[in-house]
Every structure is written in C-alpha cells, then in structure tokens.
Write a protein that holds these residues in place. Structure first.
Motif, PDB file in Angstrom:
ATOM      1  N   GLY A  48       0.826  -1.131  -0.129  1.00 43.34           N
ATOM      2  CA  GLY A  48       0.056   0.296   0.038  1.00 43.34           C
ATOM      3  C   GLY A  48       0.763   1.182   0.043  1.00 43.34           C
ATOM      4  O   GLY A  48       0.606   2.314  -0.778  1.00 43.34           O
ATOM      5  N   THR A  49       1.778   1.297   0.758  1.00 47.04           N
ATOM      6  CA  THR A  49       2.691   2.535   0.887  1.00 47.04           C
ATOM      7  C   THR A  49       3.553   2.658  -0.629  1.00 47.04           C
ATOM      8  O   THR A  49       3.490   4.166  -1.101  1.00 47.04           O
ATOM      9  CB  THR A  49       3.746   2.516   1.998  1.00 47.04           C
ATOM     10  OG1 THR A  49       3.310   1.860   3.045  1.00 47.04           O
ATOM     11  CG2 THR A  49       4.606   3.444   2.179  1.00 47.04           C
ATOM     12  N   LYS A  50       3.856   1.777  -1.250  1.00 45.68           N
ATOM     13  CA  LYS A  50       4.446   1.813  -2.374  1.00 45.68           C
ATOM     14  C   LYS A  50       3.537   2.275  -3.618  1.00 45.68           C
ATOM     15  O   LYS A  50       3.786   3.186  -4.199  1.00 45.68           O
ATOM     16  CB  LYS A  50       5.436   0.687  -2.997  1.00 45.68           C
ATOM     17  CG  LYS A  50       6.408   0.382  -2.011  1.00 45.68           C
ATOM     18  CD  LYS A  50       7.126  -1.069  -2.450  1.00 45.68           C
ATOM     19  CE  LYS A  50       8.379  -1.340  -1.860  1.00 45.68           C
ATOM     20  NZ  LYS A  50       9.049  -2.548  -1.996  1.00 45.68           N
ATOM     21  N   VAL A  51       2.294   1.644  -3.543  1.00 47.18           N
ATOM     22  CA  VAL A  51       1.491   2.095  -4.435  1.00 47.18           C
ATOM     23  C   VAL A  51       0.899   3.658  -4.174  1.00 47.18           C
ATOM     24  O   VAL A  51       0.890   4.206  -5.130  1.00 47.18           O
ATOM     25  CB  VAL A  51       0.143   1.204  -4.208  1.00 47.18           C
ATOM     26  CG1 VAL A  51      -1.088   1.839  -5.247  1.00 47.18           C
ATOM     27  CG2 VAL A  51       0.540  -0.179  -4.974  1.00 47.18           C
ATOM     28  N   GLU A  52       0.868   4.142  -2.906  1.00 52.76           N
ATOM     29  CA  GLU A  52       0.328   5.320  -2.675  1.00 52.76           C
ATOM     30  C   GLU A  52       1.431   6.289  -3.425  1.00 52.76           C
ATOM     31  O   GLU A  52       1.373   7.330  -3.857  1.00 52.76           O
ATOM     32  CB  GLU A  52       0.092   5.656  -1.441  1.00 52.76           C
ATOM     33  CG  GLU A  52      -1.223   4.889  -0.967  1.00 52.76           C
ATOM     34  CD  GLU A  52      -1.593   5.086   0.437  1.00 52.76           C
ATOM     35  OE1 GLU A  52      -0.613   5.448   1.060  1.00 52.76           O
ATOM     36  OE2 GLU A  52      -2.481   4.381   0.958  1.00 52.76           O
ATOM     37  N   ALA A  53       2.916   5.884  -2.910  1.00 52.46           N
ATOM     38  CA  ALA A  53       3.912   6.900  -3.261  1.00 52.46           C
ATOM     39  C   ALA A  53       3.963   6.913  -4.983  1.00 52.46           C
ATOM     40  O   ALA A  53       4.196   7.726  -5.382  1.00 52.46           O
ATOM     41  CB  ALA A  53       5.259   6.210  -2.809  1.00 52.46           C
ATOM     42  N   ASN A  54       3.912   5.565  -5.662  1.00 46.96           N
ATOM     43  CA  ASN A  54       3.839   5.691  -7.035  1.00 46.96           C
ATOM     44  C   ASN A  54       2.482   6.471  -7.651  1.00 46.96           C
ATOM     45  O   ASN A  54       2.676   7.348  -8.654  1.00 46.96           O
ATOM     46  CB  ASN A  54       3.529   4.163  -7.454  1.00 46.96           C
ATOM     47  CG  ASN A  54       3.583   4.152  -9.107  1.00 46.96           C
ATOM     48  OD1 ASN A  54       2.776   4.330  -9.680  1.00 46.96           O
ATOM     49  ND2 ASN A  54       4.834   3.979  -9.575  1.00 46.96           N
ATOM     50  N   LEU A  55       1.348   6.515  -6.952  1.00 48.31           N
ATOM     51  CA  LEU A  55       0.434   7.500  -7.419  1.00 48.31           C
ATOM     52  C   LEU A  55       0.817   8.849  -7.234  1.00 48.31           C
ATOM     53  O   LEU A  55       0.215   9.714  -8.137  1.00 48.31           O
ATOM     54  CB  LEU A  55      -0.943   7.082  -6.852  1.00 48.31           C
ATOM     55  CG  LEU A  55      -1.521   5.807  -6.924  1.00 48.31           C
ATOM     56  CD1 LEU A  55      -2.843   5.248  -6.316  1.00 48.31           C
ATOM     57  CD2 LEU A  55      -1.911   5.551  -8.484  1.00 48.31           C
ATOM     58  N   GLU A  56       1.333   9.356  -6.245  1.00 54.01           N
ATOM     59  CA  GLU A  56       1.735  10.884  -5.833  1.00 54.01           C
ATOM     60  C   GLU A  56       2.651  11.251  -6.902  1.00 54.01           C
ATOM     61  O   GLU A  56       2.534  12.138  -7.370  1.00 54.01           O
ATOM     62  CB  GLU A  56       2.299  10.705  -4.641  1.00 54.01           C
ATOM     63  CG  GLU A  56       1.251  10.808  -3.306  1.00 54.01           C
ATOM     64  CD  GLU A  56       0.164  11.755  -3.366  1.00 54.01           C
ATOM     65  OE1 GLU A  56       0.791  12.968  -3.755  1.00 54.01           O
ATOM     66  OE2 GLU A  56      -0.857  11.478  -3.106  1.00 54.01           O
TER      67      GLU A  56
END
Length: 59
Positions: A48-56
């Motif tokens: 989840g953390t990596k997905v959110e960072a990628n979306l940002e």
C-alpha cells in the motif's frame, strides 16, 4: 497486525490488484481511476505504501 473474528491475520497494508473492492477503495481515496491503481500495483507490487507513493509521483 490485527486479526479477524476467526483469528486469521489481517493485512490492511496491501492492495490486491485483482480485488475490485480494494482497487475501488484505493482509487477513491487517491482521487484517480481504477486503471491507474491497477497500473501502479503492476509497477511496484501490492504494498500500500509503495502504491500510494507511485500514485503521488504520477500526479
């Protein structure tokens, strides 16, 4: 990690790209489309953390 009523481990830190409800939730939370979330999961995995960072980064 918390557990469910049945005593199973529950991991909210993951985004399952194949689970429509999880993709919809993440898309609504981040203000993007489901396809963008699925692409992010493919790019960086289901953390989840990596997905959110990628979306940002994509904004």
């Amino acid at each position: 990690m918390s557990s469910t009523k049945r005593g199973r481990a529950q991991d909210r830190a993951r985004v399952a790209g194949g689970q429509d409800q999880e993709v919809r939730y993440e898309a609504k939370k981040e203000g993007v489309t489901k396809d963008v979330v699925k692409s992010a999961v493919k790019d960086v995995g289901n953390s989840g953390t990596k997905v959110e960072a990628n979306l940002e980064k994509k904004r």
